[in-house]
Design a protein around this motif. Structure first.
Motif, PDB file in Angstrom:
ATOM      1  N   LYS A  25      -8.789   9.073  -7.616  1.00  0.00           N
ATOM      2  CA  LYS A  25      -7.571   8.338  -8.772  1.00  0.00           C
ATOM      3  C   LYS A  25      -6.822   6.916  -7.847  1.00  0.00           C
ATOM      4  O   LYS A  25      -6.963   5.854  -9.039  1.00  0.00           O
ATOM      5  N   VAL A  26      -6.590   7.035  -6.727  1.00  0.00           N
ATOM      6  CA  VAL A  26      -6.317   5.886  -5.567  1.00  0.00           C
ATOM      7  C   VAL A  26      -6.566   4.552  -5.563  1.00  0.00           C
ATOM      8  O   VAL A  26      -6.537   3.871  -5.498  1.00  0.00           O
ATOM      9  N   GLU A  27      -8.413   4.651  -5.843  1.00  0.00           N
ATOM     10  CA  GLU A  27      -9.586   3.891  -5.097  1.00  0.00           C
ATOM     11  C   GLU A  27      -9.092   2.474  -6.187  1.00  0.00           C
ATOM     12  O   GLU A  27      -9.417   2.226  -5.973  1.00  0.00           O
ATOM     13  N   LEU A  28      -8.944   2.353  -7.828  1.00  0.00           N
ATOM     14  CA  LEU A  28      -9.011   1.438  -8.141  1.00  0.00           C
ATOM     15  C   LEU A  28      -7.915   0.823  -8.118  1.00  0.00           C
ATOM     16  O   LEU A  28      -8.020  -0.349  -8.010  1.00  0.00           O
ATOM     17  N   PRO A  29      -6.664   1.487  -8.544  1.00  0.00           N
ATOM     18  CA  PRO A  29      -5.669   0.453  -7.865  1.00  0.00           C
ATOM     19  C   PRO A  29      -5.680   0.107  -6.692  1.00  0.00           C
ATOM     20  O   PRO A  29      -4.950  -0.814  -6.661  1.00  0.00           O
ATOM     21  N   VAL A  70       1.076  -1.910  -0.183  1.00  0.00           N
ATOM     22  CA  VAL A  70       0.000  -0.076   0.407  1.00  0.00           C
ATOM     23  C   VAL A  70       1.043   0.688  -0.246  1.00  0.00           C
ATOM     24  O   VAL A  70       0.483   1.892  -0.646  1.00  0.00           O
ATOM     25  N   ASP A  71       2.052   1.526   0.424  1.00  0.00           N
ATOM     26  CA  ASP A  71       2.462   1.938   0.618  1.00  0.00           C
ATOM     27  C   ASP A  71       2.840   2.616  -0.277  1.00  0.00           C
ATOM     28  O   ASP A  71       3.574   3.918  -1.156  1.00  0.00           O
ATOM     29  N   LEU A  72       4.101   1.390  -0.992  1.00  0.00           N
ATOM     30  CA  LEU A  72       4.629   1.914  -2.357  1.00  0.00           C
ATOM     31  C   LEU A  72       3.070   2.423  -3.794  1.00  0.00           C
ATOM     32  O   LEU A  72       3.528   3.737  -3.952  1.00  0.00           O
ATOM     33  N   LEU A  73       2.282   1.760  -3.259  1.00  0.00           N
ATOM     34  CA  LEU A  73       1.446   3.079  -4.361  1.00  0.00           C
ATOM     35  C   LEU A  73       0.738   3.975  -4.067  1.00  0.00           C
ATOM     36  O   LEU A  73       0.797   4.915  -5.114  1.00  0.00           O
ATOM     37  N   LEU A  74       0.599   4.654  -2.994  1.00  0.00           N
ATOM     38  CA  LEU A  74       0.861   5.359  -2.389  1.00  0.00           C
ATOM     39  C   LEU A  74       1.559   6.340  -2.609  1.00  0.00           C
ATOM     40  O   LEU A  74       1.037   7.649  -2.599  1.00  0.00           O
ATOM     41  N   LYS A  75       2.604   6.203  -2.628  1.00  0.00           N
ATOM     42  CA  LYS A  75       3.693   6.724  -2.990  1.00  0.00           C
ATOM     43  C   LYS A  75       4.206   7.216  -4.443  1.00  0.00           C
ATOM     44  O   LYS A  75       4.314   8.674  -4.758  1.00  0.00           O
ATOM     45  N   ARG A  76       3.275   6.595  -5.046  1.00  0.00           N
ATOM     46  CA  ARG A  76       3.391   6.365  -6.373  1.00  0.00           C
ATOM     47  C   ARG A  76       2.651   8.130  -6.708  1.00  0.00           C
ATOM     48  O   ARG A  76       2.502   9.025  -8.119  1.00  0.00           O
ATOM     49  N   HIS A  77       1.282   8.518  -5.913  1.00  0.00           N
ATOM     50  CA  HIS A  77       0.558   9.494  -6.184  1.00  0.00           C
ATOM     51  C   HIS A  77       0.594  10.534  -4.985  1.00  0.00           C
ATOM     52  O   HIS A  77      -0.019  11.589  -4.723  1.00  0.00           O
ATOM     53  N   GLN A  83      -1.935   9.504   5.638  1.00  0.00           N
ATOM     54  CA  GLN A  83      -2.438  10.340   4.814  1.00  0.00           C
ATOM     55  C   GLN A  83      -3.789  10.421   4.223  1.00  0.00           C
ATOM     56  O   GLN A  83      -4.729  11.009   3.759  1.00  0.00           O
ATOM     57  N   TYR A  84      -3.271   9.112   3.857  1.00  0.00           N
ATOM     58  CA  TYR A  84      -4.441   8.691   2.693  1.00  0.00           C
ATOM     59  C   TYR A  84      -5.412   7.861   3.570  1.00  0.00           C
ATOM     60  O   TYR A  84      -6.498   8.581   3.424  1.00  0.00           O
ATOM     61  N   ASN A  85      -5.119   7.552   4.725  1.00  0.00           N
ATOM     62  CA  ASN A  85      -6.126   7.996   6.227  1.00  0.00           C
ATOM     63  C   ASN A  85      -7.213   8.646   6.724  1.00  0.00           C
ATOM     64  O   ASN A  85      -8.377   7.730   6.141  1.00  0.00           O
ATOM     65  N   VAL A  86      -6.341   9.684   6.734  1.00  0.00           N
ATOM     66  CA  VAL A  86      -6.616  10.694   7.257  1.00  0.00           C
ATOM     67  C   VAL A  86      -7.608  10.732   5.859  1.00  0.00           C
ATOM     68  O   VAL A  86      -9.331  11.378   6.418  1.00  0.00           O
ATOM     69  N   ALA A 120     -11.647  17.663   3.658  1.00  0.00           N
ATOM     70  CA  ALA A 120     -10.709  17.894   2.681  1.00  0.00           C
ATOM     71  C   ALA A 120     -11.297  18.903   2.078  1.00  0.00           C
ATOM     72  O   ALA A 120     -12.830  19.120   1.267  1.00  0.00           O
ATOM     73  N   THR A 121      -9.715  19.050   1.207  1.00  0.00           N
ATOM     74  CA  THR A 121     -10.327  19.790  -0.218  1.00  0.00           C
ATOM     75  C   THR A 121     -10.462  19.019  -1.835  1.00  0.00           C
ATOM     76  O   THR A 121     -10.850  17.397  -1.857  1.00  0.00           O
ATOM     77  N   ALA A 122     -11.102  19.678  -2.648  1.00  0.00           N
ATOM     78  CA  ALA A 122     -11.882  18.752  -3.938  1.00  0.00           C
ATOM     79  C   ALA A 122     -10.627  17.800  -4.394  1.00  0.00           C
ATOM     80  O   ALA A 122     -10.957  17.331  -4.370  1.00  0.00           O
ATOM     81  N   ARG A 123      -8.916  19.162  -4.507  1.00  0.00           N
ATOM     82  CA  ARG A 123      -7.765  17.873  -4.847  1.00  0.00           C
ATOM     83  C   ARG A 123      -7.501  16.698  -4.156  1.00  0.00           C
ATOM     84  O   ARG A 123      -7.691  15.746  -4.594  1.00  0.00           O
ATOM     85  N   ALA A 124      -8.113  16.941  -2.806  1.00  0.00           N
ATOM     86  CA  ALA A 124      -7.676  15.710  -1.809  1.00  0.00           C
ATOM     87  C   ALA A 124      -9.039  14.467  -2.343  1.00  0.00           C
ATOM     88  O   ALA A 124      -8.657  13.342  -3.008  1.00  0.00           O
ATOM     89  N   LEU A 125      -9.937  15.063  -2.573  1.00  0.00           N
ATOM     90  CA  LEU A 125     -11.452  14.161  -3.170  1.00  0.00           C
ATOM     91  C   LEU A 125     -11.236  13.340  -3.934  1.00  0.00           C
ATOM     92  O   LEU A 125     -10.995  11.927  -5.011  1.00  0.00           O
ATOM     93  N   GLN A 126     -10.320  13.987  -4.694  1.00  0.00           N
ATOM     94  CA  GLN A 126     -10.273  13.872  -6.902  1.00  0.00           C
ATOM     95  C   GLN A 126      -8.834  12.525  -6.444  1.00  0.00           C
ATOM     96  O   GLN A 126      -8.636  11.159  -7.000  1.00  0.00           O
ATOM     97  N   LEU A 127      -7.704  13.192  -5.564  1.00  0.00           N
ATOM     98  CA  LEU A 127      -6.800  12.071  -5.446  1.00  0.00           C
ATOM     99  C   LEU A 127      -7.007  10.387  -4.736  1.00  0.00           C
ATOM    100  O   LEU A 127      -6.068   9.316  -4.932  1.00  0.00           O
ATOM    101  N   LEU A 128      -8.935  10.798  -4.428  1.00  0.00           N
ATOM    102  CA  LEU A 128      -9.286   9.618  -3.454  1.00  0.00           C
ATOM    103  C   LEU A 128      -9.493   8.840  -4.440  1.00  0.00           C
ATOM    104  O   LEU A 128      -9.014   7.669  -4.723  1.00  0.00           O
TER     105      LEU A 128
END
Length: 165
Positions: free
Chosen positions: A120-124, A37-44, A50-53, A110-118
């Protein structure tokens, strides 16, 4: 039959109990899951904390959540939630607002940017988890979940008993 855990950690002495073996298996497996998970999230560009928050804040919606509420819901305890939130605010992932009546109370959203990031990360992340548990069928997954929940219940009961002493 050889013990896989003993082989993995290159230990020749047998475990002192099945509980010790189970605990070490859980810890080693949790570490392997987290590294993926850390490796995947680091790419983002974010950490697992931070993802957890962000996941918690998405669930809170537009009303946001107090810092203490975030800390209570974290999957992994974070020793300095304030510092974590400050870093995330600098990244533009969240906004903190002080309560008008009580300046000590801080609400986080959360900001709109954060929600977009979530998004983007959801499927991977879902694909990674599918791969991580690929060798378990539905019944085995259900048994694993049940066993882990019972283990956390045992831990909570033990902690409560120690507090009463």
């Amino acid at each position: 039959m050889p013990n896989r855990m003993l082989e993995e950690i290159k230990q020749t002495r047998p475990f002192t109990s099945p509980q010790q073996e189970a605990a070490l298996n859980v810890l080693r497996t949790a570490d392997a899951l987290k590294r993926g998970v850390d490796l995947l999230l680091k790419r983002h560009g974010i950490s697992s904390a931070q993802y957890n928050v962000l996941r918690i804040l998405r669930g809170a919606g537009a009303r946001g959540m107090h810092c203490s509420g975030i800390a209570e819901r974290l999957i992994t305890a974070e020793p300095d939630i304030t510092r974590l939130l400050t870093r995330m605010e600098k990244l533009g992932l969240l906004v903190r607002r002080r309560d008008g009546g009580d300046r000590r109370v801080v609400t986080v959203t959360a900001t709109a940017r954060a929600l977009q990031l979530l998004d983007k990360v959801e499927l991977p992340l879902r694909e990674l988890q599918k791969q991580q548990f690929a060798l378990l069928n539905k019944d085995e997954l259900a048994g694993l979940i049940s066993g882990l929940e019972k283990t956390r219940e045992s831990i909570a009961r033990g902690n409560a008993e120690r507090l009463q002493r």
